[in-house]
Design a protein around this motif. Structure first.
Motif, mmCIF file in Angstrom:
data_model
loop_
_atom_site.group_PDB
_atom_site.id
_atom_site.type_symbol
_atom_site.label_atom_id
_atom_site.label_comp_id
_atom_site.label_asym_id
_atom_site.label_seq_id
_atom_site.Cartn_x
_atom_site.Cartn_y
_atom_site.Cartn_z
ATOM 1 N N GLN A 1 -25.066 -0.461 -25.358
ATOM 2 C CA GLN A 1 -25.341 -0.014 -27.079
ATOM 3 C C GLN A 1 -23.501 0.733 -27.741
ATOM 4 O O GLN A 1 -23.560 0.342 -29.311
ATOM 5 C CB GLN A 1 -25.960 -0.134 -28.167
ATOM 6 N N SER A 2 -23.610 2.116 -27.452
ATOM 7 C CA SER A 2 -22.701 2.889 -27.333
ATOM 8 C C SER A 2 -21.438 2.329 -27.148
ATOM 9 O O SER A 2 -20.368 3.244 -27.555
ATOM 10 C CB SER A 2 -23.406 3.913 -27.107
ATOM 11 N N SER B 1 -18.489 0.218 -28.083
ATOM 12 C CA SER B 1 -17.867 -0.187 -29.362
ATOM 13 C C SER B 1 -17.063 -0.500 -29.248
ATOM 14 O O SER B 1 -15.810 -1.239 -29.451
ATOM 15 C CB SER B 1 -18.023 0.179 -30.673
ATOM 16 N N ASN B 2 -16.127 0.215 -28.416
ATOM 17 C CA ASN B 2 -14.519 0.187 -28.399
ATOM 18 C C ASN B 2 -14.029 -0.306 -26.557
ATOM 19 O O ASN B 2 -12.865 -0.286 -25.935
ATOM 20 C CB ASN B 2 -13.675 1.525 -28.129
ATOM 21 N N SER B 3 -14.885 -1.260 -25.657
ATOM 22 C CA SER B 3 -15.308 -1.262 -24.439
ATOM 23 C C SER B 3 -15.742 -2.403 -23.892
ATOM 24 O O SER B 3 -16.645 -2.884 -24.750
ATOM 25 C CB SER B 3 -16.003 0.023 -23.709
ATOM 26 N N HIS C 1 -25.388 -6.604 -28.821
ATOM 27 C CA HIS C 1 -24.130 -5.597 -28.482
ATOM 28 C C HIS C 1 -23.232 -6.930 -26.548
ATOM 29 O O HIS C 1 -24.350 -8.018 -25.978
ATOM 30 C CB HIS C 1 -24.046 -4.480 -27.484
#
Length: 137
Positions: A106-107, A109-111, A130
Protein backbone atom coordinates in the motif's frame (compact mmCIF):
# COMPACT_ATOMS: atom_id res chain seq x y z
CA UNK A 1 8.97 3.06 -12.77
CA UNK A 2 10.63 0.73 -10.30
CA UNK A 3 9.49 -2.83 -9.83
CA UNK A 4 9.32 -3.93 -6.21
CA UNK A 5 9.50 -7.69 -5.58
CA UNK A 6 8.35 -8.63 -2.06
CA UNK A 7 8.95 -12.04 -0.48
CA UNK A 8 6.55 -13.65 1.98
CA UNK A 9 7.49 -16.15 4.69
CA UNK A 10 7.04 -19.26 2.53
CA UNK A 11 9.15 -17.75 -0.25
CA UNK A 12 11.93 -17.07 2.25
CA UNK A 13 11.63 -20.60 3.67
CA UNK A 14 11.63 -22.11 0.17
CA UNK A 15 14.74 -20.18 -0.86
CA UNK A 16 16.54 -21.04 2.36
CA UNK A 17 16.34 -24.81 1.99
CA UNK A 18 17.03 -26.89 -1.11
CA UNK A 19 14.91 -29.60 0.55
CA UNK A 20 11.84 -27.37 0.67
CA UNK A 21 9.21 -28.65 -1.82
CA UNK A 22 8.86 -25.17 -3.36
CA UNK A 23 12.59 -24.41 -3.53
CA UNK A 24 12.92 -24.79 -7.30
CA UNK A 25 9.93 -22.54 -8.06
CA UNK A 26 11.12 -19.81 -5.70
CA UNK A 27 14.67 -20.06 -7.02
CA UNK A 28 13.45 -19.83 -10.62
CA UNK A 29 11.70 -16.58 -9.81
CA UNK A 30 14.81 -15.15 -8.14
CA UNK A 31 16.86 -16.10 -11.20
CA UNK A 32 14.35 -14.24 -13.42
CA UNK A 33 14.69 -11.16 -11.19
CA UNK A 34 18.48 -11.33 -11.46
CA UNK A 35 18.31 -11.65 -15.27
CA UNK A 36 16.13 -8.54 -15.45
CA UNK A 37 18.52 -6.65 -13.18
CA UNK A 38 21.44 -7.55 -15.46
CA UNK A 39 19.51 -5.97 -18.32
CA UNK A 40 19.29 -2.69 -16.38
CA UNK A 41 15.75 -3.17 -15.11
CA UNK A 42 14.98 -1.12 -12.00
CA UNK A 43 14.03 -3.88 -9.57
CA UNK A 44 14.25 -3.88 -5.78
CA UNK A 45 14.02 -7.22 -4.02
CA UNK A 46 12.71 -6.75 -0.46
CA UNK A 47 11.55 -8.61 2.60
CA UNK A 48 9.42 -6.90 5.26
CA UNK A 49 11.11 -7.12 8.67
CA UNK A 50 8.09 -8.91 10.17
CA UNK A 51 8.39 -11.59 7.46
CA UNK A 52 12.08 -12.03 8.22
CA UNK A 53 11.27 -12.48 11.91
CA UNK A 54 8.48 -14.98 11.17
CA UNK A 55 10.84 -16.94 8.92
CA UNK A 56 13.60 -16.93 11.56
CA UNK A 57 16.02 -15.24 9.15
CA UNK A 58 18.95 -14.03 11.24
CA UNK A 59 21.32 -12.31 8.82
CA UNK A 60 24.27 -13.07 11.13
CA UNK A 61 23.70 -16.84 11.08
CA UNK A 62 25.73 -18.90 8.58
CA UNK A 63 22.64 -20.95 7.66
CA UNK A 64 21.22 -17.86 5.90
CA UNK A 65 24.34 -17.11 3.85
CA UNK A 66 22.67 -18.00 0.54
CA UNK A 67 19.78 -15.58 1.04
CA UNK A 68 22.15 -12.86 2.25
CA UNK A 69 24.01 -13.12 -1.07
CA UNK A 70 20.79 -12.40 -3.01
CA UNK A 71 20.89 -8.72 -1.98
CA UNK A 72 17.39 -8.72 -0.52
CA UNK A 73 16.77 -5.46 1.32
CA UNK A 74 14.84 -5.21 4.57
CA UNK A 75 11.75 -3.03 4.82
CA UNK A 76 11.77 -1.82 8.42
CA UNK A 77 8.67 -1.86 10.57
CA UNK A 78 8.89 1.82 11.45
CA UNK A 79 6.07 3.84 12.98
CA UNK A 80 4.33 4.53 9.67
CA UNK A 81 4.57 0.92 8.49
CA UNK A 82 3.49 -0.35 11.93
CA UNK A 83 0.38 1.84 11.94
CA UNK A 84 -0.60 0.69 8.46
CA UNK A 85 0.13 -2.96 9.30
CA UNK A 86 -1.89 -2.74 12.52
CA UNK A 87 -4.92 -1.48 10.60
CA UNK A 88 -4.52 -4.23 7.98
CA UNK A 89 -4.03 -6.87 10.67
CA UNK A 90 -7.25 -5.80 12.37
CA UNK A 91 -9.30 -5.46 9.18
CA UNK A 92 -8.05 -8.48 7.18
CA UNK A 93 -7.46 -10.85 10.12
CA UNK A 94 -4.06 -11.98 8.82
CA UNK A 95 -0.69 -12.62 10.43
CA UNK A 96 1.52 -9.72 11.44
CA UNK A 97 3.92 -10.67 8.64
CA UNK A 98 1.15 -10.60 6.02
CA UNK A 99 -0.09 -7.30 7.43
CA UNK A 100 3.41 -5.86 7.02
CA UNK A 101 3.43 -7.11 3.40
CA UNK A 102 0.14 -5.25 2.92
CA UNK A 103 1.65 -2.07 4.36
CA UNK A 104 4.57 -2.37 1.96
CA UNK A 105 2.24 -2.89 -1.01
CA UNK A 106 0.00 0.00 0.00
CA UNK A 107 2.92 2.39 0.53
CA UNK A 108 4.57 1.62 -2.82
CA UNK A 109 2.68 4.24 -4.82
CA UNK A 110 5.41 4.79 -7.43
CA UNK A 111 6.29 1.14 -7.93
CA UNK A 112 4.95 -1.85 -9.76
CA UNK A 113 4.66 -4.44 -6.95
CA UNK A 114 5.03 -8.22 -7.23
CA UNK A 115 4.67 -10.48 -4.19
CA UNK A 116 6.16 -13.98 -4.22
CA UNK A 117 3.86 -16.04 -1.99
CA UNK A 118 2.27 -19.38 -1.28
CA UNK A 119 -1.03 -17.72 -0.37
CA UNK A 120 -2.27 -15.38 -3.11
CA UNK A 121 -5.68 -14.88 -1.44
CA UNK A 122 -4.07 -13.33 1.65
CA UNK A 123 -1.93 -11.02 -0.47
CA UNK A 124 -4.90 -9.76 -2.48
CA UNK A 125 -6.76 -9.20 0.80
CA UNK A 126 -3.95 -7.18 2.41
CA UNK A 127 -3.27 -5.18 -0.76
CA UNK A 128 -6.73 -3.64 -0.59
CA UNK A 129 -7.37 -1.48 -3.66
CA UNK A 130 -3.68 -1.24 -4.54
CA UNK A 131 -2.56 -3.06 -7.68
CA UNK A 132 -0.32 -6.03 -7.05
CA UNK A 133 1.00 -8.92 -9.11
CA UNK A 134 1.13 -12.21 -7.25
CA UNK A 135 3.57 -14.99 -8.12
CA UNK A 136 2.39 -18.19 -6.48
CA UNK A 137 5.08 -20.66 -5.51
Amino acid sequence: MTRLVVLDNEAVQALASPRHPKHQRALAHMEAVERRKRHAAAISLVVPAAVRVEAGWDRTSPQWAFLNRLRIMDVPLDATQANAAAAIHEHAQVSVADAHIGAVVQSASNSDVTVVTSDPADIYRVAGDHPVTVVAI
